[in-house]
Structures are given as structure tokens and as C-alpha cells.
Design a protein around this motif. Structure first.
Motif, short mmCIF file in Angstrom:
data_model
loop_
_atom_site.label_atom_id
_atom_site.label_comp_id
_atom_site.label_asym_id
_atom_site.label_seq_id
_atom_site.Cartn_x
_atom_site.Cartn_y
_atom_site.Cartn_z
N GLN A 136 -33.34 69.44 65.86
CA GLN A 136 -32.10 69.24 66.41
C GLN A 136 -30.96 70.24 66.44
N ASP A 137 -31.26 71.09 65.45
CA ASP A 137 -30.19 72.17 65.46
C ASP A 137 -30.59 73.38 66.30
N GLY A 138 -31.97 73.22 66.93
CA GLY A 138 -32.27 74.32 67.77
C GLY A 138 -33.20 75.14 66.98
N GLY A 139 -33.41 75.15 65.73
CA GLY A 139 -34.27 75.49 64.84
C GLY A 139 -33.96 77.26 65.11
N TRP A 140 -34.99 78.05 65.04
CA TRP A 140 -34.80 79.34 65.66
C TRP A 140 -34.85 79.54 67.06
N VAL A 141 -34.05 79.59 67.87
CA VAL A 141 -34.03 79.93 69.09
C VAL A 141 -33.45 81.39 69.42
N ARG A 197 -26.85 73.22 59.40
CA ARG A 197 -27.90 72.57 60.33
C ARG A 197 -27.26 71.23 61.24
N SER A 198 -26.69 70.33 60.38
CA SER A 198 -26.10 69.25 61.35
C SER A 198 -24.88 69.77 62.29
N LEU A 199 -23.95 70.66 61.64
CA LEU A 199 -23.13 71.22 62.56
C LEU A 199 -23.55 72.07 63.95
N VAL A 200 -24.53 72.58 63.50
CA VAL A 200 -25.23 73.34 64.75
C VAL A 200 -26.02 72.46 65.76
N ALA A 201 -26.28 71.43 65.40
CA ALA A 201 -27.15 70.43 66.18
C ALA A 201 -26.14 69.71 66.87
N ARG A 202 -24.87 69.45 66.48
CA ARG A 202 -23.72 68.96 67.13
C ARG A 202 -23.10 69.80 68.08
N MET A 203 -22.96 71.02 67.62
CA MET A 203 -22.58 72.01 68.59
C MET A 203 -23.37 72.32 69.93
N LEU A 211 -21.98 74.10 72.77
CA LEU A 211 -21.55 75.26 72.04
C LEU A 211 -22.69 76.04 71.38
N TYR A 212 -22.86 77.25 71.41
CA TYR A 212 -24.13 77.86 70.69
C TYR A 212 -23.61 78.25 69.34
N ALA A 213 -24.36 77.88 68.48
CA ALA A 213 -24.51 78.37 67.25
C ALA A 213 -25.64 78.59 66.26
N GLN A 214 -25.72 79.41 65.23
CA GLN A 214 -26.99 79.20 64.35
C GLN A 214 -26.62 78.97 63.09
N ALA A 215 -27.46 78.30 62.48
CA ALA A 215 -27.11 77.80 61.10
C ALA A 215 -27.75 78.99 60.10
N LEU A 216 -26.97 79.57 59.25
CA LEU A 216 -27.46 80.66 58.41
C LEU A 216 -28.73 80.26 57.57
N SER A 217 -28.50 78.92 57.11
CA SER A 217 -29.58 78.73 56.23
C SER A 217 -31.23 78.99 56.87
N ARG A 218 -31.11 78.71 58.08
CA ARG A 218 -32.29 79.28 58.69
C ARG A 218 -32.76 80.56 58.83
N TRP A 219 -31.86 81.58 58.45
CA TRP A 219 -32.42 82.96 58.30
C TRP A 219 -32.93 83.11 56.91
N SER A 220 -32.79 82.27 55.88
CA SER A 220 -33.04 82.59 54.46
C SER A 220 -34.55 82.01 54.26
N ILE A 221 -35.29 82.66 53.59
CA ILE A 221 -36.57 82.29 53.27
C ILE A 221 -36.44 81.87 51.63
N ASP A 222 -36.36 82.79 50.69
CA ASP A 222 -36.47 82.57 49.40
C ASP A 222 -34.99 82.21 48.70
N THR A 223 -34.08 82.90 49.13
CA THR A 223 -32.65 82.83 48.68
C THR A 223 -32.24 81.53 48.99
N PRO A 224 -31.23 80.80 47.98
CA PRO A 224 -30.82 79.59 48.14
C PRO A 224 -30.16 79.50 49.54
N PRO A 225 -30.07 78.69 50.18
CA PRO A 225 -29.54 78.68 51.98
C PRO A 225 -28.13 78.64 51.61
N GLU A 226 -27.28 79.24 52.13
CA GLU A 226 -25.94 79.09 52.31
C GLU A 226 -25.56 78.28 53.43
#
Ligand SMILES: Cc1ncc(COP(=O)(O)O)c(C=O)c1O
Length: 497
Positions: free
Chosen positions: A123-128, A440-446, A451-466
Motif C-alpha cells: 500500500q505504501d508503494g514499498g520500494w518503488v 508507511r501508512s502516511l505514504v500509502a495515503r499520500m 503525492l509522491y513520498a517514501q517511508a524512511l523505515s523502508r530504507w533501514s535494514i537492522d537499525t530501528p526504523p525511524e
């Protein structure tokens, strides 16, 4: 070949190849292709159709066969003959549905979804990487309205006119000498990098540069440090090539080299974004740069410096590249024209250590990497004639303004729900979320709201997602636009409990 003469490219219902043994005579089969093309909207009223002679040659049938088909189409009102001016689809056929050509080429639901900037899986576009059309706030794009089209068109026309027979063949695998020279001169002047033109390899984007580097220097199964959070396509490509990514956390000084050493000192390479860490935008501090170079020299590891937007720094002059400190030839410098010109060029370059030039020449030859000759010629002249440096300076001023405008509007309208941190450089803003919302939920709504946006948490692997949303300011031209986007985001924020 066009859509109607090549059955493989035909619209929704595939057409059988022309056959002399079929139940219908050949002229009727040709007639049917055109009739269907017109009815399905692939050919619009006024579109010109090939001459009977050219089409007969293309299809390998007698000219009389095509003429017969055309006369039938003419008689039924599908086409009109205009004598010397050729034959066109009848201009009066207004009632026929017009199918957009791009959609008609592959009308799968997935394509249509992504064209609207939505993602079918997450829903939030994943990594597009990028949607197919340009959306407001879309990351990774320079100011598209500021591209110097006139200069580009002039240089393009000049090079087209001047093209001689040898220029119509394959370009050299590493790139045109004039472009390699222009890039080397620019890097020396602007980024403090000393290199020979032969060290510069022209590629079709960051991933093609990474492909070249890994094919030349690494073997599958080896481990590579990547930044965490970091640019997802880098990780995806390395993993796809059979390499193991070791996510190394970043802090306010960039890559935490000591953590990398503790995690995997024996890794064979590191991919870093020293100028503005992607996506958090801090610069790699000098002590960290030295520690990284020391590790690479000691362990004979390679560092790929991804300098995608190093030119865009607003608080001070752009920082020198990490490569400029590289005494032992361990750094490969990856530059791109996507941010300083436009992504549509699909052109980037990789500067390789002098000792590795023969190896890279060999791999570039095998992989056939590179960019079209005409585009390389235009970029080379654009650089050599001084337009490139002027354009970057102009864009730096424009982005400083647009960034300030966007920060003012976003802070004013979105606070206290979101905190906007102006970074010293780069081409996007980080909107940090207060409260319990997930990015992620805001990005999905955007995305759903256009509107285009990306969720920072999708860029993280091991660090706690912000929880933060990444948006670009480069194409926000006015304060009114910035305010409208901010109000739109505010309206999309989930209600607080
Ligand atoms: C971190 C990073 N590196 C490199 C690039 C450029 O990639 P390319 O040259 O394929 O356009 C981008 C584009 O968004 C990026 O964000």
C-alpha cells in the motif's frame, strides 16, 4: 516494422502472421490488420499509413496485394488517399476509441497502476524506484522546469548535422574520448579529483556503474558494507549479483566505520554516499573518511563513492570528494548526470583506479555497457562550452530558494504533527513524524492522494526504523504550491486518537 506489420507488437488480440495458406486471401489479411488497428485506436484519424510499395516490401508480398487492401479500406471509409501526400486514416472517424499508445503496448493492470504512482503489492508503494509519470514531491528528480532545453536542442541539432559515417557505428565501450576528457577536467576543477580521461568509464546510471565495478573487482559470495539506512537499489543490485550486503549503521558523522570493522572487517568492499548520506543527508566526517580509507588500504578492499548529489550544498561550498583523499587507489568514484542534468539521459560515469584501467576496459567490452553516441556528444559539448558549470550554479541557487520556501510552508502548516529538518545539502526533505503514526501508512495515503513520498523505515535494514517521510522540494516552484502540498499532507494525516 511498426505495430501493424509486426505481429509481436500488435495490440490486445495478437494477430496471426500473414500466410498464403490461410483461409483468407493475403489482401484480406492485410486489410484486417489495418481495420483492427484503426478500430482499436492504435491508428488515430489523420495518422499516415505506409505507402503500398514500402509496406509490400516490408511484408514480403506483391505491391498489388497491399493496393487491393488499401482500396478496400478506402472504399469502406477507413482511410483516405491524398495522392502525393500519401494515405491517412480518415480524419472523420471521431467516434473510434483512442487507445494511448504506451498503454496499448502492454496493457497489464500492473503497468496501469504504476503509471498512477500506486504500487500493486504494498500500500505504501514499498520500494518503488520511480513511478512512470512525474508526481508532486517526487524524490530523485532535479528541477525539470529548469532544464536548459534551448541550449540542448541547439547542441543536439549541431551534432546531428555534423555526424559522419564513422559516428553511426558503435561508440567505444568506455565512452567517447571527448566526454571522458570533459568529465575528468570537471572533476579536477569541481570535486578535487585528479584522474586521467582513461580512468573515466561512461555508463547508463549508478546501477550500471556498480555492475561494472562488481564484475571487474568482486566475485559472488563476497561481502560488501552498505549504509543502514541506505539507498535500496544499491542493496538490491548487489544482492542480485550474489554479493552479501553487510548493513553498517550511520550516525551524525555518516558511516560508523568502527561498527563496520566489528561487524565484518574482512568485507571486500563498501558502497558509501559521503557528500550527503542517502537518505539522511549528513556528510561523512573527516576522521571517518580517514578510517574508511585506512581500512580499505590495509585490507585491500574497495570503496565505491556514490556522489549522486555532491554538488548541491547550500550552507557552504560543496565538500571535496572522498576520492580526492585516496592515496592508495582504493576508491571508485561514481558520478551521475541524473541530478545535475536529467534522469532521462540515463548517463553516469565511474572513475576507476589507474592500475585497474585495463581490467575495466576488458569488462566494459564484454558487458557492452555505455551510452548512446549522440547523447554523449551533446553532454561533452555542454560541459566543454561551460554550460554545465553554469547550470549547476544556477540550480544550486534555485534549490536553495525552493528548499527555503518548502521548509517555511511545511513547518508552518505541518507542525506540530511533523518536524522538518533542513539539511545542509541534497534534494529532499525529511519530515519526521510526531505521535504514533507510521511513515508507511502516511505514504500509502499520500500515494493514493496523488503525492509522491517514501517511508524512511523502508530504507533501514537492522537499525530501528525511524518514522519519517522523504519528499523532494526541487520541483516546488512557488510558495503557493508548497502550501497547497503541505495542506494536502495535513489532510491526509490520520486523526490522532
Ligand atoms: C543515492 C543515489 N545514488 C545514485 C542515484 C542516481 O542513480 P542513476 O544514475 O541510476 O540515476 C540516485 C538517484 O536517485 C540516488 O538516490
Amino acid at each position: 516494422m511498426n505495430r501493424l506489420t509486426d505481429p509481436a507488437m500488435s495490440p490486445a488480440s495478437p494477430l496471426p502472421p500473414l500466410s498464403g495458406d490461410a483461409t483468407q486471401p493475403l489482401y484480406r489479411q492485410v486489410y484486417e490488420r489495418f481495420r483492427l488497428g484503426i478500430v482499436q485506436g492504435l491508428l488515430a484519424p489523420g495518422d499516415r499509413i505506409p505507402s503500398a510499395r514500402a509496406l509490400a516490401q516490408e511484408l514480403g508480398v506483391a505491391r498489388g496485394t497491399v493496393e487491393l487492401a488499401y482500396s478496400l479500406l478506402n472504399a469502406e471509409g477507413y482511410v483516405q488517399s491524398r495522392g502525393q501526400a500519401g494515405t491517412v486514416v480518415a480524419p472523420g472517424l471521431h467516434s473510434l476509441q483512442r487507445v494511448p499508445k504506451a498503454a496499448a503496448a502492454a496493457p497489464s493492470p500492473a503497468r496501469i497502476e504504476t503509471a498512477r504512482g500506486h504500487d500493486v503489492k504494498a500500500q505504501d508503494g514499498g520500494w518503488v524506484l520511480q513511478p512512470e509519470s512525474v508526481l508532486p514531491l517526487q524524490m530523485g528528480l532535479p528541477a525539470l522546469d529548469a532544464f536548459p532545453r534551448k541550449i540542448w536542442a541547439r547542441l543536439g541539432a549541431r551534432h546531428l548535422r555534423a555526424t559522419q559515417i564513422p559516428g553511426l557505428g558503435y561508440p567505444p565501450p568506455g565512452g567517447l574520448p571527448a566526454l571522458r576528457q570533459a568529465i575528468a577536467a570537471y572533476l579536477q576543477m569541481a570535486r578535487g579529483i585528479q584522474c586521467l580521461p582513461s580512468q573515466v568509464f561512461v555508463t547508463s546510471g549508478l546501477r550500471s556503474s556498480l555492475l561494472l565495478a562488481t564484475q571487474a573487482l568482486l566475485v559472488p559470495g563476497q561481502r560488501v558494507w552498505t549504509e543502514d539506512p541506505g539507498y535500496p537499489p544499491t542493496r538490491q543490485l548487489l544482492t542480485h549479483l550474489g554479493l552479501h550486503c553487510v548493513p553498517v549503521p550511520v550516525d551524525g558523522e555518516g558511516l560508523m566505520v568502527h561498527r563496520g570493522l566489528a561487524l565484518d572487517e574482512h568485507a571486500k568492499a563498501a558502497v558509501v554516499t559521503p557528500a550527503h548520506q542517502s537518505p539522511l543527508s549528513m556528510s561523512l566526517s573527516l576522521p571517518r573518511r580517514q578510517a574508511l580509507l585506512e581500512w580499505a588500504s590495509r585490507r585491500e578492499a574497495w570503496i565505491v563513492e556514490d556522489d549522486y548529489d555532491g554538488e548541491y550544498r547550500y550552507a557552504s561550498r560543496p565538500l571535496p570528494a572522498l576520492k580526492s583523499l585516496d592515496r592508495d587507489g582504493r576508491v571508485l568514484y561514481a558520478g551521475t548526470f541524473s541530478k545535475v542534468l536529467i534522469p532521462a539521459l540515463r548517463m553516469a560515469y565511474l572513475v576507476v583506479p589507474e592500475t585497474q584501467v585495463p581490467r575495466f576496459e576488458q569488462v566494459a567490452q564484454v558487458c557492452g555497457s555505455g551510452a548512446p553516441t549522440l547523447t554523449q556528444e551533446i553532454v561533452a559539448s555542454f560541459m566543454a562550452e561551460g554550460h554545465f558549470v553554469r547550470h549547476i550554479q544556477r540550480m544550486r541557487r534555485l534549490y536553495a530558494d525552493r528548499r527555503e520556501t518548502a521548509v517555511a510552508a511545511f513547518s508552518g502548516i505541518l507542525s506540530p504533527h511533523m518536524r522538518i529538518e533542513p539539511q545542509p545539502g541534497g534534494m529532499h526533505l525529511i519530515l519526521r513524524m510526531a505521535g504514533h503514526h507510521t511513515d508507511r501508512s502516511l505514504v500509502a495515503r499520500m500515494r493514493a492522494g496523488g503525492l509522491y513520498a517514501q517511508a524512511l523505515s523502508r530504507w533501514s535494514i537492522d537499525t530501528p526504523p525511524e518514522s519519517a517521510v522523504l519528499v523532494s522540494f526541487t520541483n516546488i516552484a512557488t510558495a503557493e504550491q508548497a502550501e497547497a502540498h503541505a495542506r494536502h499532507i495535513l489532510a491526509l494525516l490520520p486523526q490522532q486518537p
